[in-house]
Design an enzyme around this catalytic site. Sequence first.
Site, PDB file in Angstrom:
ATOM      1  N   ARG A   1       0.850  -1.190   0.000  1.00 20.32           N
ATOM      2  CA  ARG A   1       0.000   0.000   0.000  1.00 20.32           C
ATOM      3  C   ARG A   1       0.885   1.239   0.000  1.00 20.32           C
ATOM      4  O   ARG A   1       1.976   1.236   0.568  1.00 20.32           O
ATOM      5  CB  ARG A   1      -0.900   0.010   1.229  1.00 20.32           C
ATOM      6  CG  ARG A   1      -1.822  -1.202   1.336  1.00 20.32           C
ATOM      7  CD  ARG A   1      -2.606  -1.158   2.646  1.00 20.32           C
ATOM      8  NE  ARG A   1      -3.521  -2.294   2.757  1.00 20.32           N
ATOM      9  CZ  ARG A   1      -3.221  -3.444   3.369  1.00 20.32           C
ATOM     10  NH1 ARG A   1      -2.011  -3.606   3.912  1.00 20.32           N
ATOM     11  NH2 ARG A   1      -4.096  -4.426   3.427  1.00 20.32           N
TER      12      ARG A   1
ATOM     13  N   LYS B   1      -1.962  -1.943   7.578  1.00 26.78           N
ATOM     14  CA  LYS B   1      -3.373  -1.817   7.907  1.00 26.78           C
ATOM     15  C   LYS B   1      -3.748  -2.808   8.997  1.00 26.78           C
ATOM     16  O   LYS B   1      -3.319  -3.961   8.985  1.00 26.78           O
ATOM     17  CB  LYS B   1      -4.205  -2.080   6.646  1.00 26.78           C
ATOM     18  CG  LYS B   1      -5.679  -1.717   6.761  1.00 26.78           C
ATOM     19  CD  LYS B   1      -6.345  -1.886   5.415  1.00 26.78           C
ATOM     20  CE  LYS B   1      -7.807  -1.484   5.466  1.00 26.78           C
ATOM     21  NZ  LYS B   1      -8.466  -1.635   4.142  1.00 26.78           N
TER      22      LYS B   1
ATOM     23  N   HIS C   1      -2.520   3.601  -5.727  1.00 25.94           N
ATOM     24  CA  HIS C   1      -2.982   2.351  -5.125  1.00 25.94           C
ATOM     25  C   HIS C   1      -3.191   1.261  -6.173  1.00 25.94           C
ATOM     26  O   HIS C   1      -3.109   0.066  -5.857  1.00 25.94           O
ATOM     27  CB  HIS C   1      -4.275   2.588  -4.348  1.00 25.94           C
ATOM     28  CG  HIS C   1      -4.667   1.440  -3.465  1.00 25.94           C
ATOM     29  ND1 HIS C   1      -3.967   1.084  -2.333  1.00 25.94           N
ATOM     30  CD2 HIS C   1      -5.686   0.541  -3.574  1.00 25.94           C
ATOM     31  CE1 HIS C   1      -4.533   0.036  -1.763  1.00 25.94           C
ATOM     32  NE2 HIS C   1      -5.579  -0.322  -2.496  1.00 25.94           N
TER      33      HIS C   1
ATOM     34  N   ARG D   1      -0.748  -1.572  -6.668  1.00 24.75           N
ATOM     35  CA  ARG D   1      -0.967  -2.752  -5.831  1.00 24.75           C
ATOM     36  C   ARG D   1      -1.914  -3.723  -6.532  1.00 24.75           C
ATOM     37  O   ARG D   1      -1.670  -4.935  -6.565  1.00 24.75           O
ATOM     38  CB  ARG D   1      -1.533  -2.298  -4.485  1.00 24.75           C
ATOM     39  CG  ARG D   1      -1.955  -3.400  -3.527  1.00 24.75           C
ATOM     40  CD  ARG D   1      -2.350  -2.730  -2.205  1.00 24.75           C
ATOM     41  NE  ARG D   1      -3.062  -3.616  -1.287  1.00 24.75           N
ATOM     42  CZ  ARG D   1      -2.464  -4.448  -0.437  1.00 24.75           C
ATOM     43  NH1 ARG D   1      -1.159  -4.535  -0.411  1.00 24.75           N
ATOM     44  NH2 ARG D   1      -3.175  -5.192   0.392  1.00 24.75           N
TER      45      ARG D   1
ATOM     46  N   HIS E   1      -3.394  -8.930   3.595  1.00 28.55           N
ATOM     47  CA  HIS E   1      -4.839  -9.044   3.776  1.00 28.55           C
ATOM     48  C   HIS E   1      -5.140  -9.835   5.039  1.00 28.55           C
ATOM     49  O   HIS E   1      -4.372 -10.712   5.445  1.00 28.55           O
ATOM     50  CB  HIS E   1      -5.480  -9.735   2.569  1.00 28.55           C
ATOM     51  CG  HIS E   1      -5.600  -8.854   1.367  1.00 28.55           C
ATOM     52  ND1 HIS E   1      -5.736  -9.343   0.096  1.00 28.55           N
ATOM     53  CD2 HIS E   1      -5.600  -7.508   1.247  1.00 28.55           C
ATOM     54  CE1 HIS E   1      -5.815  -8.337  -0.766  1.00 28.55           C
ATOM     55  NE2 HIS E   1      -5.733  -7.218  -0.084  1.00 28.55           N
TER      56      HIS E   1
ATOM     57  N   TYR F   1      -9.727  -9.828  -6.414  1.00 31.62           N
ATOM     58  CA  TYR F   1      -8.955  -9.568  -7.618  1.00 31.62           C
ATOM     59  C   TYR F   1      -9.344 -10.490  -8.759  1.00 31.62           C
ATOM     60  O   TYR F   1      -9.073 -10.188  -9.922  1.00 31.62           O
ATOM     61  CB  TYR F   1      -7.456  -9.707  -7.327  1.00 31.62           C
ATOM     62  CG  TYR F   1      -6.937  -8.613  -6.419  1.00 31.62           C
ATOM     63  CD1 TYR F   1      -6.820  -7.302  -6.867  1.00 31.62           C
ATOM     64  CD2 TYR F   1      -6.592  -8.891  -5.102  1.00 31.62           C
ATOM     65  CE1 TYR F   1      -6.361  -6.307  -6.034  1.00 31.62           C
ATOM     66  CE2 TYR F   1      -6.129  -7.892  -4.265  1.00 31.62           C
ATOM     67  CZ  TYR F   1      -6.011  -6.598  -4.740  1.00 31.62           C
ATOM     68  OH  TYR F   1      -5.563  -5.607  -3.896  1.00 31.62           O
TER      69      TYR F   1
END
Length: 314
Positions: A143, A168, A243, A246, A277, A286
């Site tokens: 990120r 995150k 972004h 990514r 994640h 995705y």
Amino acid sequence: MTRELSDVLADYLALRRSLGFSLNRDAKLLAQFIGYLGERGTTTITVADAVTWASLPVGGSPGWLAFRLAVVRGFATYLHTLDPATQIPPRGLLPGGTRRAVPYLYSPSDIAALMAQAETLKTPLRTATIQTFIGVMAITGMRGGEVVALDDDDFDPGRGLLEVRHAKLGKWRRLPLHPTTVTAINDYRRLRDRYFPVPVSPALLVSMAGTRLNYINVGQTFARLARRAGLAGRSGASRPRPHDLRHAFAVATLLDWCRDGGDVAARMPLLSAYLGHTEPANTYWYLQAAPELLAEAARRLDPEDRKPRQREPR
């Protein structure tokens, strides 16, 4: 603010923050909502009060009003377990809401064009900083905020690793780097250190003042470079953003896995861990993010087209 709801709100925020959420904006909005209920002399959340409060800002965008209501919905869901009289606003009461942006999937030539446009920036350090930022995102799928948050000590050239500590939800991970990436980062550090022999900040990537990069400013510079490089969005919902580097990394990885005939499902947890994640389900998004992936999946389901084929150069 009523004392009872204030206590429950504190418990609710503490619980969710223990799971890694910051909730600064949610806390501010919920405090305002409880204050609104106090002014009305009520301590019970109703759908009517929630919708009325969420719709209060004059001129607020539909997305913002829907977000306000969603914040109340989360708190009301928690409160309902303690007080069954609490009403939970259903979804869809207000128009708007958030939609995940359609990713702009960069090709190698797109990334090369961005790098070339970065050469037009004012100083060699600024050029190298933006090029390194783009390169690290493109090659690791990190990120943008994670790249900006990297300290110099997070880079281990000896072992070829990046340590992502400011991720995150507080997730921590180490990313292996290709030797060419290690060389590129080392080249950047040498240039940076010529500008700042005595570091101004511990950051790996620095501004012209030697301070840590501001992600908003980087995004604005990136947008200018994308325009100059002629990278036009496929639609208003799909425009080049940092972004999306990514996204492009994730899609390219999945395409490679599809084309080499391996078990994609078995590998998904690896990609999830690499991307940071919380669970593979987030990574499966995705699979529908690119027509190329859908086409490749369809090809693999066709018994007549399962024979190994020569890989095309990318």
